[in-house]
Each structure stands twice: as C-alpha cells, then as structure tokens.
Design a protein around this motif. Structure first.
Motif, short mmCIF file in Angstrom:
data_model
loop_
_atom_site.label_atom_id
_atom_site.label_comp_id
_atom_site.label_asym_id
_atom_site.label_seq_id
_atom_site.Cartn_x
_atom_site.Cartn_y
_atom_site.Cartn_z
N HIS A 85 83.62 57.49 47.84
CA HIS A 85 82.19 57.64 48.08
C HIS A 85 81.74 58.99 47.57
N CYS A 86 80.45 59.07 47.18
CA CYS A 86 79.83 60.34 46.85
C CYS A 86 78.84 60.65 47.96
N ARG A 127 81.63 53.64 46.60
CA ARG A 127 82.08 53.25 45.26
C ARG A 127 83.37 52.44 45.39
N LEU A 128 83.31 51.19 44.96
CA LEU A 128 84.42 50.27 45.13
C LEU A 128 84.98 49.83 43.77
N VAL A 161 77.12 57.10 54.52
CA VAL A 161 78.11 56.59 53.58
C VAL A 161 79.50 57.10 53.89
N ALA A 162 79.64 58.36 54.30
CA ALA A 162 80.96 58.90 54.60
C ALA A 162 81.59 58.18 55.79
N ARG A 163 80.78 57.86 56.80
CA ARG A 163 81.31 57.19 57.99
C ARG A 163 81.64 55.73 57.71
N VAL A 164 80.76 55.07 56.97
CA VAL A 164 81.02 53.67 56.64
C VAL A 164 82.24 53.56 55.73
N ALA A 165 82.39 54.52 54.79
CA ALA A 165 83.52 54.49 53.88
C ALA A 165 84.84 54.57 54.64
N GLY A 166 84.90 55.42 55.67
CA GLY A 166 86.11 55.52 56.47
C GLY A 166 86.44 54.22 57.19
N LEU A 190 83.15 69.19 45.47
CA LEU A 190 82.86 70.56 45.88
C LEU A 190 81.46 70.71 46.49
N ILE A 191 80.61 69.69 46.32
CA ILE A 191 79.21 69.82 46.72
C ILE A 191 79.04 70.10 48.22
N PRO A 192 79.77 69.43 49.13
CA PRO A 192 79.57 69.76 50.56
C PRO A 192 79.79 71.24 50.87
#
Length: 483
Positions: A32-33, A38-39, A76-81, A130-132
C-alpha cells in the motif's frame, strides 16, 4: 459513500474485498501507499470490479501495473494489514501457484511496462516509504520554527530540532537501503555504502584537488552509490566461490562501491543536486507565474500517466538542500482545480443524485489533498470537467508562482500531503503568515477558476443530456441512477 472507522470496520472491509478480487489464491502480493491498496493478482479476469466500486469504503479503482484499490489515507494502512492476514491464512497449493497465473500476470505487466514507467515506478518505490517520516519530521520542524519565532519554550526547542533533523541528517542511508532492496541487492549493504555520503570523516578526503563535504551529493549520491553497490554485489555472487562468499562479497561490494562514491559519484551528484536547486530557484524567480501555470495545469495528467513519480527525487533533493520544496505547493493547486470542478458538477447536475452523493462523500478528502475519489469518480468519467479542473490548477499555480517572482517563496517541508493538509508543512523565505496567505490565495484561485471553467465550459449540449451521460457513468460505477 460514507465510511466508518475502527478495527472492526477495517476487518470487515478487508473481508469484503478479498472475494471480490478472486480470493486468497488469486493474490500474489499485498502493498500500500498513502491512499491505495496495491495488489498483485494472478488472474484479473476474476476481479468483480463493479462490486468493488460499489463497496462504501472503496473510493476508486485503478488497473495499472498492480491492481490498485483507493481507500484513502489512514484507512488503507489498517485495511492492508487485515487484508494481508486474510491472504496469509490459507496456504496455496503447488498447483495453484503453478499454472497459467504467472503468464497472465506477466502479460498484464507487459501491457503498461514501458521502460520509462518501469524506471519511475522503481524510483517511487525507493522514496515513497520515506514519506511518513518526512511528514512527521516536517510538522515537528514547523512547530519548532513557530516556537522559536514566538520565543516560547526555549528549553524545548533544541530537543525538537534534534527530533526533526535526525531523519534528514541520515536520509541518505534510508535511500541507499531502499535502492538496494528495490534493485535486488542486499539492503544493508546499500545502506552501508550510502552512509559514506553523510559521514563527517569525508571532509578529510581529497581528490583532484578538491575536498569533499559531508552530505555532498545528497539523496542522489546515495541512490547512485547503492545502485552501484547492487551491481558490484551481483557480479561478486556469480564469481566468488560459495565458501568465501560470506567474506569476500560484502567486502568487495563496500570497498569498490565506496571508493567510486568518494572519488566520483559524490562530486557528480553534488553538481547535479546543486543544479536542481539553482534551476528551481531561477525558474520561480524569473518565470514564476508561467512555471506555476504549467506545473499546476499539467499535474493531473502527469498523475494519470504515472510520470509524476519522476518529481519525487527532485522534491527530496530540494528539502535536503533548502529545508523545503518550492515545487509541491504549485503542484498542489491541481487538487484545488479538481475541487472547484467537482463543485460545479454538483451544481449543474442537480438531477443526478447518485453523482451528487459521490461528490459529497469525496469532497472532504479532496479538500485534504486526496484527489483520486474526485478524479476517478467524477471528473474523468465526464471528460470535460477533467480538462477544466486542469485549468483551475493552472490558475492556482500561476497565482503562487507570481508571488515567487516577487521574492515570496512558498515551500513544503515534506512531500505527500496537499490541499488543506499542507498548511502545517508550509515554509518559505517570509513569515509563516505571509507564506500561508499566499498558499491560501492559490487554493482559492484554483477553486474559483475550476468552478467557473467547469460551470460554463465543462458540459456539452444541454445539462439534461450531460446528466443522462453522468447517470450512465454512475451506473457503471455501481451507483443507483435517479429517474
């Protein structure tokens, strides 16, 4: 399309997505970004795209090198996990891993795998992780600058300076690590070679009558050094006997790549980095309004083509050199034009309740700089509003660029956010109030121009005819057209 927050909601979203992309056996990779899941999929024919678009949590779908589901920042980060956990639960059989899935995946990659796009994607894969850290450190740096200017908490500001600056001081190491990882080398060796760029001891190294400076070449030097290390490592792996590989390969890799970095790459990358900074300053000080018009107007098409990824190293170089990138606020105006265009569509297409519902739910994200819901759900399907949104971005960019010509530079201390979310990251050569006022004026110009251009020129024929067309688009997205 309202969404809910909380662990249960993210688990439910992941569970709803999995069968619609063909199940766990059809998923090759999960990443994910900032906004997109992204799958990598074996067979895209198994994807039920209409049903995906109809899910409340899904803001859009992009069929590219990877299959991308737009869920928005944070979610997105939580759903990706949760999604990755669901995919990992069942173990695919050997037969499922074999077969024609690999061929279908390769064919899909080949469809858009032009050399330029592939290179830009790899560059993006180096810098996007690196963006976060850039955002977090950028906000802390902005807060610290505010405290310094107001002469508040003088005992705390040195600590905040250390927290905000530590990552930027070592960003070359992270770039080297990610470069080696992306190009198939050992990440820690890439980081080790890139660390040479920022090591204070390079000030004692002299070659060709010149003395190096710590950090010379910046992230570009680190990228080049790690890339060279990766090629040296691969060459060693093919020639060194297995019994000596653990000793010789890392040693030769670091030694050869390190020497080339010290006696060549740092000089070249330093000149290129300096040229980027000089060019950006000259561009805005002499042709600011025109440069802003071009950059703000073309950014949405660049995003659609994936070419915007080429700007990431430039942003990072400017932040490393000057403390902020002067290009991002100009590019952020594209989102303002998109918001204005969406508002005009909302006003003109009063009979299309499905489309108006989409706009109402996507508008808050658009104001915060997340443009995919409005792009893929509103302006792009309608056609002309996408063009008029670009006109709004051009006007906003020209506004900010005009003030750069007057000597008032507006920059961002990090990349990623735009819209209203960029305010905490603003910086420049004037006071924060002046910088924020110029940026706000650019947003307002983009909103108004995008709205006016779309309202008067964004529709062909009668409004009713356009409304009928939009209803068809909404139906294709899984919406319910209004009679």
């Amino acid at each position: 399309m309202p969404t809910t927050n909380g662990p249960a909601a993210h688990t439910a979203t992941a569970a709803a997505l999995l069968p619609l992309v063909g199940g766990a056996g059809n998923v090759v990779s999960v990443a994910h970004c900032m906004t997109r899941l992204r799958l990598g999929l074996r067979d895209r024919a198994l994807v039920r795209e209409d049903a995906l678009r109809a899910l409340p949590a899904v803001l859009g779908v992009v069929d590219d090198d990877t299959y991308q589901i737009v869920l928005g920042p944070g979610a997105v980060a939580r759903v990706a996990g949760e999604f990755e956990a669901l995919v990992a639960a069942p173990a695919p059989t050997a037969d499922e891993l074999a077969g024609r899935g690999a061929e279908l995946k390769a064919a899909q990659r080949q469809r858009n795998a032009t050399p330029v796009k592939l290179l830009l994607r790899r560059v993006a894969n180096i810098f996007v992780p690196l963006i976060p850290a850039l955002i977090g450190c950028g906000i802390i740096a902005g807060l610290n600058g505010l405290l310094v200017n107001l002469h508040l908490l003088p005992s705390l500001t040195p600590a905040l300076t250390a927290i905000a600056s530590g990552f930027m001081a070592l960003i070359a190491v992270f770039v080297g690590h990610n470069t080696a990882k992306e190009f198939g080398g050992t990440p820690i060796l890439g980081g080790a070679v890139a660390a040479i760029v920022v090591y204070a001891g390079v000030a004692k190294v002299t070659a060709f009558g010149m003395t190096l400076s710590p950090g010379q070449g910046g992230v570009l030097g680190a990228l080049a050094a790690a890339l060279l290390a990766t090629y040296v490592e691969k060459a060693c792996r093919g020639r060194v006997p297995g019994t000596l590989d653990v000793l010789l390969t890392p040693t030769v890799t670091v030694l050869v790549a390190g020497l080339v970095t010290l006696y060549g790459l740092m000089y070249v990358a330093g000149e290129v980095s300096a040229a980027i900074g000089t060019a950006a300053n000259w561009l805005l000080s002499t042709t600011g309004a025109f440069a802003g018009l071009v950059l703000g107007g073309l950014f949405l098409p660049l995003v659609m083509l994936g070419l915007h990824q080429a700007l990431i190293p430039i942003h990072t170089t400017l932040i490393e050199q000057q403390g902020y990138t002067v290009l991002l606020p100009l590019l952020a105006m594209a989102g303002a034009g998109q918001v204005g265009a969406a508002l005009a569509v909302y006003v003109r297409l009063r009979h299309d309740q499905s489309l108006r519902t989409t706009i109402r739910s996507a508008l808050p994200a658009g104001l915060l700089g997340v443009g995919e819901p409005l792009i893929y759900g509103v302006s792009l399907p309608l056609g002309r509003p996408f063009v008029t949104a670009c006109a709004g971005g051009a006007a906003g960019g020209a506004f900010v660029g005009f003030f750069s010509m007057l000597g008032d530079r507006v920059g961002s201390t990090a990349i990623g956010p735009s819209g209203w979310a960029l305010f905490p990251l603003l910086s420049g050569n004037r006071s924060l109030a002046i910088t924020a006022a110029i940026y706000a004026g650019g947003l307002l110009t983009g909103y108004l121009t995008g709205f006016a251009a779309t309202y008067f020129f964004g529709f062909g024929g009668t409004v009713r005819g356009v409304c009928d067309s939009a209803v068809g688009q909404s139906t294709a997205r899984g919406g319910n057209p209004t009679p």
